[in-house]
Design an enzyme around this catalytic site. Structure first.
Site, short mmCIF file in Angstrom:
data_model
loop_
_atom_site.label_atom_id
_atom_site.label_comp_id
_atom_site.label_asym_id
_atom_site.label_seq_id
_atom_site.Cartn_x
_atom_site.Cartn_y
_atom_site.Cartn_z
CG HIS A 162 -1.70 -1.23 1.44
ND1 HIS A 162 -2.96 -1.46 0.93
CD2 HIS A 162 -1.35 -2.37 2.10
CE1 HIS A 162 -3.36 -2.68 1.29
NE2 HIS A 162 -2.40 -3.25 1.99
CB SER A 216 13.62 23.34 -12.74
OG SER A 216 12.92 24.57 -12.81
CE LYS A 218 11.44 20.21 -9.37
NZ LYS A 218 10.11 20.16 -9.93
CD GLU A 221 9.10 13.12 -14.46
OE1 GLU A 221 8.11 13.71 -14.00
OE2 GLU A 221 10.14 13.72 -14.79
#
Ligand code: ARG
Length: 469
Positions: free
Chosen positions: A161, A282, A288, A295
């Site tokens: 979970h 970024s 970042k 992704e």
């Protein structure tokens, strides 16, 4: 208006012109020109068979093979002049062959239709693509096994979970993906005999009056099987669908791995440090480091699933035999092929360079109270009914949480406040490494079981490398 039909290779019966809009709508060159090498191989095999059957003379065969070889060079050197007006790869090659060698070029199509020709080209293409995936899978598995060996003693929380559940070894976690990928490899292996079937000789749909020898063609092409039913041979695309399903399964697995990389690289987890070559910054937020590669693997998965469904849908209501709808089979497959190969390769590169932050993993174990099951089992082993042990451990966890420490950081006195059954040896039991070591059940996360997996993978990799084992 000039009658374009009469210029077409099939234009004999047509008298009216074709609009350029229709011409560009119906052409398939944009996609099937990527099947040129397969088309040439099929033509070579067909020509040899025609000569063996005395349908072509030795001289004609010589000329055809020379012409095809010249075209192969042009294609390989990227200087073949494709003409979309000639509709597809088959017509382009036939026209060029005839320009090069004259009349024998026009005899090559004897006993053959574009319907069995395209089915063959596509089967050869799919088979080659699938074999390439197998190679890429093998490479990724080998990276995962290496990283697993390196991290046989590194621990991290195992989740259910997405909640911290029990400690596991990083090796066991990585090998779970290696197991999935090995099945993907096997799935392709199982499908290959159904993909590698030669349909040549089925002609348009019903076979032919020429005394062809389809087995010889198959032999020339190195495929072991020959079609049994000409209508089936020209009209099914199940072989491409099976490969697309195998591709979808690979992508589903890679997407899950990608998802873990994304989570683990989040500072909230902090389990990995992404190699800079596989992350991007970024343009506005200097702090970042984004896991774009993972992704994109996750993102491309949707595209591959979509292409499987697209081709299933294209095929679902087609009456026998060939229908032009089927021309829509190549684009989805080629696109899926590009995504799968690139994703497997980029994942192998990334996984080989990722750095694992063992101390953050350990912190997460402590913070998640991942040795709670050990304490409950300890109490149960000392005679407390498991339900009560479970409840009491819950209370101890709440107490430790309140204090902001891990279970093993409580003193023996504090623990004994909860139960007199607890003694000094509890700290032995609470040790994470020991908790993992105790799980040596077959296929469990314990070191012996992990070692058995690594050994089995090593044997498998050796065999796939052509080793003697
Ligand atoms: N371009 C066609 C395809 O990809 C080749 C077969 C054409 N056959 C035909 N009867 N028009 O499916």
């Amino acid at each position: 208006m000039k009658n374009i039909h009469t210029q077409k290779l099939w234009g004999g019966r047509f008298t009216a012109g074709i609009s350029s809009m229709v011409e560009s709508f119906t052409q398939s060159l944009d996609h099937d020109r990527f099947l040129a090498l397969q088309d040439l191989a099929g033509s070579r095999a067909h020509a040899r068979m025609l000569a063996a059957q005395k349908i072509l003379t030795r001289q004609e065969l010589e000329n055809i093979l020379q012409g095809l070889d010249q075209i192969r060079k042009e294609v390989e050197q990227d200087c073949f002049e494709w003409d979309p007006g000639l509709e597809d790869v088959h017509m382009n090659i036939e026209k060029r062959l005839t320009d090069l060698i004259g009349e024998p070029g026009q005899k090559l199509h004897t006993g053959r239709s574009r319907n069995d020709q395209v089915a063959l080209d596509f089967r050869l293409y799919v088979s080659q693509a699938a074999a390439e995936w197998q190679e890429d899978i093998r490479e990724l598995i080998s990276v995962l096994v290496n990283r697993a060996e390196e991290h046989a003693r590194t621990l991290l929380p195992g989740y259910t979970h997405l909640q911290p559940a029990q400690p596991v070894s990083l090796a066991h976690h990585l090998l779970a993906y290696a197991q999935m990928l090995r099945r993907d490899h096997q799935r392709i292996e199982n499908a290959l005999p159904r993909i590698r079937v030669s349909p040549l000789g089925a002609a348009a749909l019903a076979g032919t009056t020429y005394p062809l020898d389809p087995s010889m063609v198959a032999g020339e092409l190195g495929v072991s099987e020959v079609f049994s039913n000409s209508m089936d041979a020209v009209s099914d695309r199940d072989f491409a669908l099976e490969a697309l399903f195998a591709a979808s399964m690979i992508m589903m697995h890679l997407s899950r791995l990608g998802e873990e990389i994304i989570l683990w690289s989040n500072p909230g987890f902090g389990f990995i440090i992404l190699p800079e070559a596989y992350a991007t910054g970024s343009s506005i937020m200097p702090q970042k480091k984004n896991p774009d590669v993972a992704e994109l693997v996750r993102g491309k998965t949707g595209g591959v699933f979509g292409r499987l469904v697209a081709l299933l849908t294209t095929m679902k209501a087609l009456p026998l035999t060939y229908n032009r709808d089927m021309q829509e089979d190549k684009e989805p497959f080629i696109q899926a092929h590009i995504s799968v190969s690139a994703s497997l390769q980029v994942m192998a590169g990334m996984m080989s360079e990722i750095r694992f932050d063992e101390s953050n993993m350990l912190k997460a174990l402590k913070k998640g109270y991942l040795n709670s099951t050990e304490l409950a089992d300890y109490l149960a082993a000392r005679g407390m009914p498991f339900r009560r042990a479970h409840h009491l451990t819950g209370q101890i966890v709440a107490f430790a949480e309140e204090k902001g420490v891990a279970l093993e950081d409580l003193s023996l006195r504090e623990l004994q406040e909860f139960s007199r059954l607890i003694e000094q040896d509890v700290f032995h039991v609470l040790d994470y490494q020991r908790a993992v070591e105790r799980r040596n059940s077959p296929g469990g996360t314990g070191p012996d079981s992990v070692d058995r997996q690594v050994q089995a993978f090593r044997l498998w990799l050796d065999r796939k490398n052509g080793g003697s084992v």
